[in-house]
Scaffold this active site. Structure first.
Site, PDB file in Angstrom:
ATOM      1  N   ASP A  50      14.608 -11.149  -4.598  1.00 27.88           N
ATOM      2  CA  ASP A  50      14.441 -10.493  -3.302  1.00 27.88           C
ATOM      3  C   ASP A  50      15.478  -9.373  -3.225  1.00 27.88           C
ATOM      4  O   ASP A  50      16.668  -9.623  -3.425  1.00 27.88           O
ATOM      5  CB  ASP A  50      14.685 -11.570  -2.231  1.00 27.88           C
ATOM      6  N   PHE A  71       8.635   0.451  -3.738  1.00 27.02           N
ATOM      7  CA  PHE A  71       7.389  -0.002  -3.091  1.00 27.02           C
ATOM      8  C   PHE A  71       7.608  -1.300  -2.311  1.00 27.02           C
ATOM      9  O   PHE A  71       6.648  -1.822  -1.735  1.00 27.02           O
ATOM     10  CB  PHE A  71       6.320  -0.308  -4.149  1.00 27.02           C
ATOM     11  N   SER A 115       4.121   6.456   4.538  1.00 21.27           N
ATOM     12  CA  SER A 115       2.778   6.168   5.047  1.00 21.27           C
ATOM     13  C   SER A 115       2.355   7.170   6.106  1.00 21.27           C
ATOM     14  O   SER A 115       3.203   7.706   6.843  1.00 21.27           O
ATOM     15  CB  SER A 115       2.793   4.769   5.667  1.00 21.27           C
ATOM     16  N   TYR A 139       5.581  -0.974  11.827  1.00 20.44           N
ATOM     17  CA  TYR A 139       5.426  -0.611  10.410  1.00 20.44           C
ATOM     18  C   TYR A 139       5.733   0.875  10.204  1.00 20.44           C
ATOM     19  O   TYR A 139       6.595   1.243   9.400  1.00 20.44           O
ATOM     20  CB  TYR A 139       4.008  -0.954   9.932  1.00 20.44           C
ATOM     21  N   LYS A 143       9.033   2.850   8.344  1.00 20.52           N
ATOM     22  CA  LYS A 143       8.892   3.849   7.270  1.00 20.52           C
ATOM     23  C   LYS A 143       9.623   5.140   7.652  1.00 20.52           C
ATOM     24  O   LYS A 143      10.312   5.751   6.830  1.00 20.52           O
ATOM     25  CB  LYS A 143       7.406   4.143   7.008  1.00 20.52           C
ATOM     26  N   PHE A 167      -2.185   8.094   2.668  1.00 14.67           N
ATOM     27  CA  PHE A 167      -3.222   7.804   3.647  1.00 14.67           C
ATOM     28  C   PHE A 167      -3.819   6.443   3.233  1.00 14.67           C
ATOM     29  O   PHE A 167      -3.053   5.519   3.018  1.00 14.67           O
ATOM     30  CB  PHE A 167      -4.164   9.007   3.797  1.00 14.67           C
ATOM     31  N   HIS A 187      -7.721  -5.085   4.650  1.00 13.84           N
ATOM     32  CA  HIS A 187      -8.208  -3.726   4.398  1.00 13.84           C
ATOM     33  C   HIS A 187      -9.717  -3.670   4.216  1.00 13.84           C
ATOM     34  O   HIS A 187     -10.332  -4.609   3.701  1.00 13.84           O
ATOM     35  CB  HIS A 187      -7.509  -3.140   3.166  1.00 13.84           C
TER      36      HIS A 187
HETATM   37  N1  UFG Z   1     -11.968  -2.087   9.554  1.00 16.60           N
HETATM   38  C1  UFG Z   1     -13.122  -2.694  10.015  1.00 16.60           C
HETATM   39  N2  UFG Z   1     -13.333  -3.993   9.678  1.00 16.60           N
HETATM   40  C2  UFG Z   1     -12.458  -4.714   8.915  1.00 16.60           C
HETATM   41  C3  UFG Z   1     -11.281  -4.076   8.439  1.00 16.60           C
HETATM   42  C4  UFG Z   1     -11.069  -2.755   8.778  1.00 16.60           C
HETATM   43  O1  UFG Z   1     -13.920  -2.095  10.729  1.00 16.60           O
HETATM   44  O2  UFG Z   1     -12.717  -5.911   8.684  1.00 16.60           O
HETATM   45  C5  UFG Z   1     -11.723  -0.682   9.894  1.00 16.60           C
HETATM   46  C6  UFG Z   1     -10.413  -0.472  10.638  1.00 16.60           C
HETATM   47  O3  UFG Z   1     -10.580  -0.704  12.007  1.00 16.60           O
HETATM   48  C7  UFG Z   1     -10.109   0.974  10.279  1.00 16.60           C
HETATM   49  C8  UFG Z   1     -10.696   1.157   8.876  1.00 16.60           C
HETATM   50  O4  UFG Z   1     -11.601   0.067   8.716  1.00 16.60           O
HETATM   51  O5  UFG Z   1     -10.778   1.826  11.151  1.00 16.60           O
HETATM   52  C9  UFG Z   1      -9.659   1.092   7.791  1.00 16.60           C
HETATM   53  O6  UFG Z   1      -8.858  -0.062   8.000  1.00 16.60           O
HETATM   54  P1  UFG Z   1      -7.799  -0.582   6.936  1.00 16.60           P
HETATM   55  O7  UFG Z   1      -7.196  -1.829   7.508  1.00 16.60           O
HETATM   56  O8  UFG Z   1      -8.421  -0.656   5.585  1.00 16.60           O
HETATM   57  O9  UFG Z   1      -6.724   0.572   6.879  1.00 16.60           O
HETATM   58  P2  UFG Z   1      -5.871   1.233   8.068  1.00 16.60           P
HETATM   59  O10 UFG Z   1      -6.429   2.597   8.265  1.00 16.60           O
HETATM   60  O11 UFG Z   1      -5.742   0.388   9.246  1.00 16.60           O
HETATM   61  O12 UFG Z   1      -4.423   1.194   7.423  1.00 16.60           O
HETATM   62  C10 UFG Z   1      -3.942   2.194   6.608  1.00 16.60           C
HETATM   63  C11 UFG Z   1      -2.905   1.619   5.675  1.00 16.60           C
HETATM   64  C12 UFG Z   1      -1.681   1.229   6.446  1.00 16.60           C
HETATM   65  C13 UFG Z   1      -1.216   2.370   7.303  1.00 16.60           C
HETATM   66  C14 UFG Z   1      -2.325   2.839   8.213  1.00 16.60           C
HETATM   67  C15 UFG Z   1      -1.902   4.037   9.029  1.00 16.60           C
HETATM   68  O13 UFG Z   1      -3.416   0.507   4.978  1.00 16.60           O
HETATM   69  O14 UFG Z   1      -0.658   0.886   5.533  1.00 16.60           O
HETATM   70  O15 UFG Z   1      -3.434   3.218   7.412  1.00 16.60           O
HETATM   71  O16 UFG Z   1      -2.532   3.972  10.277  1.00 16.60           O
HETATM   72  F1  UFG Z   1      -0.193   1.988   8.099  1.00 16.60           F
END
Ligand code: UFG
Length: 326
Positions: A50, A71, A115, A139, A143, A167, A187
């Site tokens: 850690d 990372f 991020s 989060y 960052k 992104f 995700h």
């Molecule tokens: N989504 C769905 N259904 C799901 C999961 C996600 O509709 O089951 C949608 C989310 O609402 C979002 C899009 O898919 O609109 C993408 O979602 P993700 O969780 O894949 O990614 P995010 O855009 O939320 O997150 C990313 C990065 C983060 C970062 C963020 C910045 O993974 O590390 O962008 O806002 F912080």
């Protein structure tokens, strides 16, 4: 040159380790495996530790590393809202320990995983690096806090850094060597592919956003293109370029429904949709302006097409339905 890769057993770190090897660097991974996977460390030694509980200056000296890629941070937006204590401890306090260790051991070069979350709800898209930063969750705030510390340490102690604001990291190694395995998974792409494998419906979080089909738009960037940007950023620093901040995306946005449609095509499988409420904290549209990385680093995404990103992710998920082995 040896490069210490903190968090090199995680999704993006593990791809960067492979990229370092391909370019003749010697990666040394330090990861506590709390979120990463032993099986994701290919072609590098693993120090299982850690970063907040180890003498990092001693690690840097003993491993003879000349640069660091960092990372090792917690990265779930929802979790950061309920456990800001964990996020500040890991991402900020842990990061400061790294900066102190670099100063103490005389290692000057740092590539940091930042991020798009530092921008919060954007006032304009595409988002360029000079867009105001106003994170809307811990989060993103952690960052940004680390970016600030890095800038002032660089100024005072001569460190040189590149802060890479990703992104939406997506896809997997095209040869199927590495993939995306978060536990729990939050995700979009892995969840769509898991829905295919399990023949379950896919939740769509909100269809009343001010976008062309009502669902959120994101800029999905292939994880191997993120890895290559790390290499270019490191090479630029070693060649004497100044510290910088870069956005990394393709500059093209896709909606959640477009993503699900692409997954249907790639997997040749029907995916039923379950309309769900908006997920708190989701901005309607995040698209990168990443011209700077092209101009300064010569970075061009090799896999900008969504079809390729989903194809590579599908290759890995189909071969690893349970994720990485323990
Ligand atoms: N989504 C769905 N259904 C799901 C999961 C996600 O509709 O089951 C949608 C989310 O609402 C979002 C899009 O898919 O609109 C993408 O979602 P993700 O969780 O894949 O990614 P995010 O855009 O939320 O997150 C990313 C990065 C983060 C970062 C963020 C910045 O993974 O590390 O962008 O806002 F912080």
């Amino acid at each position: 040159m040896k490069v210490l890769v903190l968090g090199g057993a995680g999704y993006i770190g593990s791809h960067a380790v492979l990229a370092l090897r391909e370019k003749g660097f010697e990666p040394v991974v330090l990861d506590d495996l709390s979120r990463g996977h032993r099986a994701a460390v290919i072609g590098a030694g693993l120090i299982e530790a850690d970063l907040t509980a180890v003498d990092l200056a001693a690690v840097l000296k003993e491993s003879e590393c000349g640069a660091v890629m960092h990372f090792a941070a917690l990265s779930q937006v929802g979790e950061s809202v309920s456990r800001p204590d964990l996020y500040y401890r890991n991402n900020v306090a842990g990061g400061l320990l790294l900066l102190d260790a670099m100063v103490k051991s005389g290692v000057r070069y740092l590539i940091f995983s930042s991020s798009a979350a530092v921008y919060g709800e954007p006032s304009r898209v595409p988002i360029s690096e000079d867009h105001p930063t106003a994170p809307v969750n811990p989060y993103g705030a952690t960052k940004l806090a680390f970016e600030g510390a890095m800038r002032w340490y660089a100024h005072a102690f001569g460190l040189r850094y590149a802060s890479l604001r990703y992104f939406n990291a997506a896809g997997a190694h095209p040869d199927g060597l590495l993939g995306e395995d978060h536990r729990p998974e939050t995700h979009l792409i892995p969840l769509v592919l898991k829905a295919v494998l399990g023949d379950c419906p896919m939740a769509v979080f909100g269809n009343d956003y001010p976008t062309y089909d009502g669902t959120c738009i994101r800029d999905y960037i292939h994880v191997c293109d993120l890895a290559s940007a790390h290499l270019l950023a490191l090479q630029a620093l070693l060649a004497g370029e100044p510290s910088s901040v870069f956005n990394l995306g393709t500059g093209r946005g896709y909606s959640v429904l477009q993503m699900i449609e692409t997954a249907r095509r790639v997997t040749d499988h029907d995916i039923s949709i379950q309309l769900s409420p908006r997920r708190p904290g989701d901005p309607a549209e995040l698209v990168a302006g990443s011209r700077l990385a092209g101009e300064r680093l010569g970075w061009r995404p090799r896999y900008p097409e969504l079809e390729d990103i989903v194809t590579h992710a599908w290759r890995w998920h189909r071969a690893h339905p349970e994720g990485y082995p323990a």
